[in-house]
Design a protein around this motif. Sequence first.
Motif, PDB file in Angstrom:
ATOM      1  N   TYR A   1       0.840  -1.195   0.000  1.00 49.96           N
ATOM      2  CA  TYR A   1       0.000   0.000   0.000  1.00 49.96           C
ATOM      3  C   TYR A   1       0.875   1.246   0.000  1.00 49.96           C
ATOM      4  N   ASP A   2       0.422   2.269  -0.664  1.00 54.39           N
ATOM      5  CA  ASP A   2       1.101   3.561  -0.657  1.00 54.39           C
ATOM      6  C   ASP A   2       0.218   4.526   0.118  1.00 54.39           C
ATOM      7  N   GLN A   3       0.666   4.923   1.289  1.00 51.26           N
ATOM      8  CA  GLN A   3      -0.158   5.810   2.111  1.00 51.26           C
ATOM      9  C   GLN A   3      -0.140   7.248   1.616  1.00 51.26           C
ATOM     10  N   LYS A   4       0.713   7.546   0.654  1.00 52.61           N
ATOM     11  CA  LYS A   4       0.844   8.893   0.093  1.00 52.61           C
ATOM     12  C   LYS A   4       1.014   9.897   1.226  1.00 52.61           C
ATOM     13  N   ASP A   5       0.267  10.985   1.217  1.00 50.39           N
ATOM     14  CA  ASP A   5       0.364  11.989   2.280  1.00 50.39           C
ATOM     15  C   ASP A   5      -0.834  11.913   3.220  1.00 50.39           C
ATOM     16  N   SER A   6      -1.268  10.706   3.522  1.00 53.10           N
ATOM     17  CA  SER A   6      -2.502  10.539   4.284  1.00 53.10           C
ATOM     18  C   SER A   6      -2.314  10.579   5.800  1.00 53.10           C
ATOM     19  N   TYR A   7      -1.104  10.386   6.288  1.00 50.95           N
ATOM     20  CA  TYR A   7      -0.822  10.321   7.731  1.00 50.95           C
ATOM     21  C   TYR A   7      -1.536   9.137   8.387  1.00 50.95           C
TER      22      TYR A   7
ATOM     23  N   VAL B   1     -10.406  15.350  15.684  1.00 49.82           N
ATOM     24  CA  VAL B   1     -10.381  14.275  14.687  1.00 49.82           C
ATOM     25  C   VAL B   1      -9.089  14.319  13.866  1.00 49.82           C
ATOM     26  N   SER B   2      -8.005  14.615  14.500  1.00 44.55           N
ATOM     27  CA  SER B   2      -6.736  14.678  13.782  1.00 44.55           C
ATOM     28  C   SER B   2      -6.326  13.298  13.291  1.00 44.55           C
ATOM     29  N   GLU B   3      -5.443  13.301  12.304  1.00 45.17           N
ATOM     30  CA  GLU B   3      -4.927  12.031  11.782  1.00 45.17           C
ATOM     31  C   GLU B   3      -3.973  11.431  12.805  1.00 45.17           C
ATOM     32  N   GLY B   4      -3.739  10.170  12.666  1.00 45.14           N
ATOM     33  CA  GLY B   4      -2.803   9.491  13.546  1.00 45.14           C
ATOM     34  C   GLY B   4      -3.531   8.533  14.465  1.00 45.14           C
TER      35      GLY B   4
ATOM     36  N   ASN C   1      -4.542  12.673   0.886  1.00 46.36           N
ATOM     37  CA  ASN C   1      -3.684  13.846   1.003  1.00 46.36           C
ATOM     38  C   ASN C   1      -4.147  14.691   2.185  1.00 46.36           C
ATOM     39  N   TYR C   2      -3.544  14.458   3.318  1.00 50.18           N
ATOM     40  CA  TYR C   2      -3.928  15.136   4.553  1.00 50.18           C
ATOM     41  C   TYR C   2      -3.730  16.648   4.448  1.00 50.18           C
ATOM     42  N   GLN C   3      -2.676  17.085   3.786  1.00 49.50           N
ATOM     43  CA  GLN C   3      -2.386  18.501   3.698  1.00 49.50           C
ATOM     44  C   GLN C   3      -3.485  19.276   2.974  1.00 49.50           C
ATOM     45  N   LYS C   4      -4.069  18.687   1.939  1.00 49.84           N
ATOM     46  CA  LYS C   4      -5.135  19.370   1.188  1.00 49.84           C
ATOM     47  C   LYS C   4      -6.424  19.417   1.970  1.00 49.84           C
TER      48      LYS C   4
END
Length: 175
Positions: A62-68, A138-141, A170-173
């Motif tokens: 899996y590629d988590q990309k920028d998902s955190y 509801v932050s990522e992680g 993409n968490y940043q977006k």
Amino acid sequence: MKEQISLEQISKFNEEYNKNRNNKIIENSITKNGLENTCIDRQIIMENQPIFNIELPECKRYDQKDSYKCWIYAGINVIKHDIAQNLDIDIMKLELSNNYIAFFDKLEKSNNAYENIIELENTSLYYIHKEKIIKFCVSEGGYWQWFVAIINKYGIVPMPFMSDAVESTNYQKSK
């Protein structure tokens, strides 16, 4: 403080410290390598070599990309082999939905935040805003225990039932 440390005492401490040449060697090692690396005992490392005696077959990564969401991907990778084996599915064709787990993670975190607000003695909107109670609820992680709790409560589904969306990768977006 009852008694102050005198300059004379500091001078004696310094003199005593400098009498032992090993102190300077240790000080230099800590300065260059950090305390943890300096304290490593090579003998213990040699006696405790990691041994892996279970070889799992290759599977799609899996590629988590920028998902955190590394904790979700790690959890999926841990259970994926057993799911494929128990259901007699080709592991190369099995994709599990990380987005499904992330959705229920957010649902549980939101519910927890709102339950905590209800329990507050001071439920004014000013206080809730000032303390940023809702902003970070509801932050990522997450952690392995959270992954297990979500799987035990809500299960897991194949990727086609809840595939990724732009916002989920993409968490940043999405901030």
